[in-house]
Design an enzyme around this catalytic site. Structure first.
Site, PDB file in Angstrom:
ATOM      1  N   CYS A 118      51.653  32.064  35.596  1.00 34.03           N
ATOM      2  CA  CYS A 118      52.611  32.044  36.702  1.00 34.03           C
ATOM      3  C   CYS A 118      53.890  31.305  36.300  1.00 34.03           C
ATOM      4  CB  CYS A 118      51.969  31.464  37.958  1.00 34.03           C
ATOM      5  SG  CYS A 118      52.906  31.846  39.469  1.00 34.03           S
ATOM      6  N   HIS A 221      47.537  34.749  38.583  1.00 36.78           N
ATOM      7  CA  HIS A 221      46.702  33.555  38.464  1.00 36.78           C
ATOM      8  C   HIS A 221      45.286  33.930  38.033  1.00 36.78           C
ATOM      9  CE1 HIS A 221      49.176  30.207  40.002  1.00 36.78           C
ATOM     10  NE2 HIS A 221      49.831  31.171  40.621  1.00 36.78           N
ATOM     11  N   GLU A 223      42.996  32.162  36.799  1.00 40.33           N
ATOM     12  CA  GLU A 223      42.001  31.141  37.169  1.00 40.33           C
ATOM     13  C   GLU A 223      41.451  31.362  38.566  1.00 40.33           C
ATOM     14  OE1 GLU A 223      45.567  29.630  39.267  1.00 40.33           O
ATOM     15  OE2 GLU A 223      45.210  30.688  37.383  1.00 40.33           O
TER      16      GLU A 223
END
Length: 247
Positions: A118, A221, A223
């Site tokens: 990001c 993102h 994660e």
């Protein structure tokens, strides 16, 4: 897995006013999802809080690492790419901007494997001379990339080129649907970078640095999708090879 086979991966952190118990102080922190993904991918996570930096300090930090992740967070200072701030742009985090910019520059010089997430994709683009769209709704006419309230939207992205991103993510599932939470994105692409993924409206969602052994950055993102750690596995694998080559 043998501990000696686990590469050390540095992850940059936030530095924000934070509350815990009776304390309300400036503190460095990072959501657990980031370093948990590194651990699951076979790495050892090391957190790198913003601090005074010089090229020498950055090189010293990176000398102990096998890979680097520039994580998400507040907007990058538009003064670094020659613009005045948009009304929606966050107040700059000058310490974090300087820290991550120098870490990334020294990582590039050392060909240290890195992954930008990001904000990390934006830091990479600006470090190499590119610019950012400061507020995507002004460009694309919608807010699907940042729903607000800390809720990730999921959007399909289209992979481009015969690149590392496709090698890691080009299999199933197809199309690739990713979690997003950003109101900025890459505008003018920096020299040396190539686009490796976009959304259907043309917003750049991933870039790579072909001159690097492993230089990948995504606007989404990963994660936030714990069921798919392929990007982290790719970084950890590259970091493992980097460590063995140095040895």
């Amino acid at each position: 897995m043998n501990v000696s086979d686990r590469p050390l991966i540095g992850l940059t952190t936030y530095l924000e006013q934070s509350q815990t118990g009776v304390w309300d102080v400036p503190a460095a922190f990072l959501p657990k999802a980031y370093f948990e993904a590194v651990t699951r991918a076979g790495g050892i996570a090391v957190l790198l809080p913003p601090q005074p930096v010089s090229p020498e300090i950055a090189r010293r930090v990176l000398h102990g690492l096998d890979g680097l992740i520039i994580t998400g967070g507040k907007d990058f200072n538009p003064a670094r790419y020659g613009q005045e701030p948009h009304p929606t742009t966050d107040a700059p985090r000058l310490d974090r901007d300087a820290w991550e910019d120098e870490l990334l520059r020294q990582a590039l010089d050392a060909d240290l494997p890195f992954l930008g997430i990001c904000r990390g994709a934006q830091v990479l683009n600006v470090a190499l001379g590119g610019t950012l769209h400061q507020h995507l709704p002004d460009i694309v006419g919608h807010t699907r990339y940042q729903a607000g309230g800390g809720v990730f939207n999921h959007v399909p992205v289209e992979l481009e080129g015969d690149l590392l991103t496709r090698a890691m993510l080009g299999g199933q599932p197809a199309p690739l649907v990713v979690p997003v939470y950003h109101h900025q994105s890459i505008d003018r692409l920096a020299d040396g970078l190539v686009v490796s993924a976009r959304t259907s409206d043309g917003v750049i969602q991933a870039v790579e640095l072909p001159a690097a052994t492993f230089g990948v950055a995504v606007q989404w993102h990963p994660e936030a999708a714990p069921e798919d750690i392929r990007l982290f596995e790719g970084l950890v694998d590259a970091a493992r090879h980097y460590r063995k080559a140095l040895a």
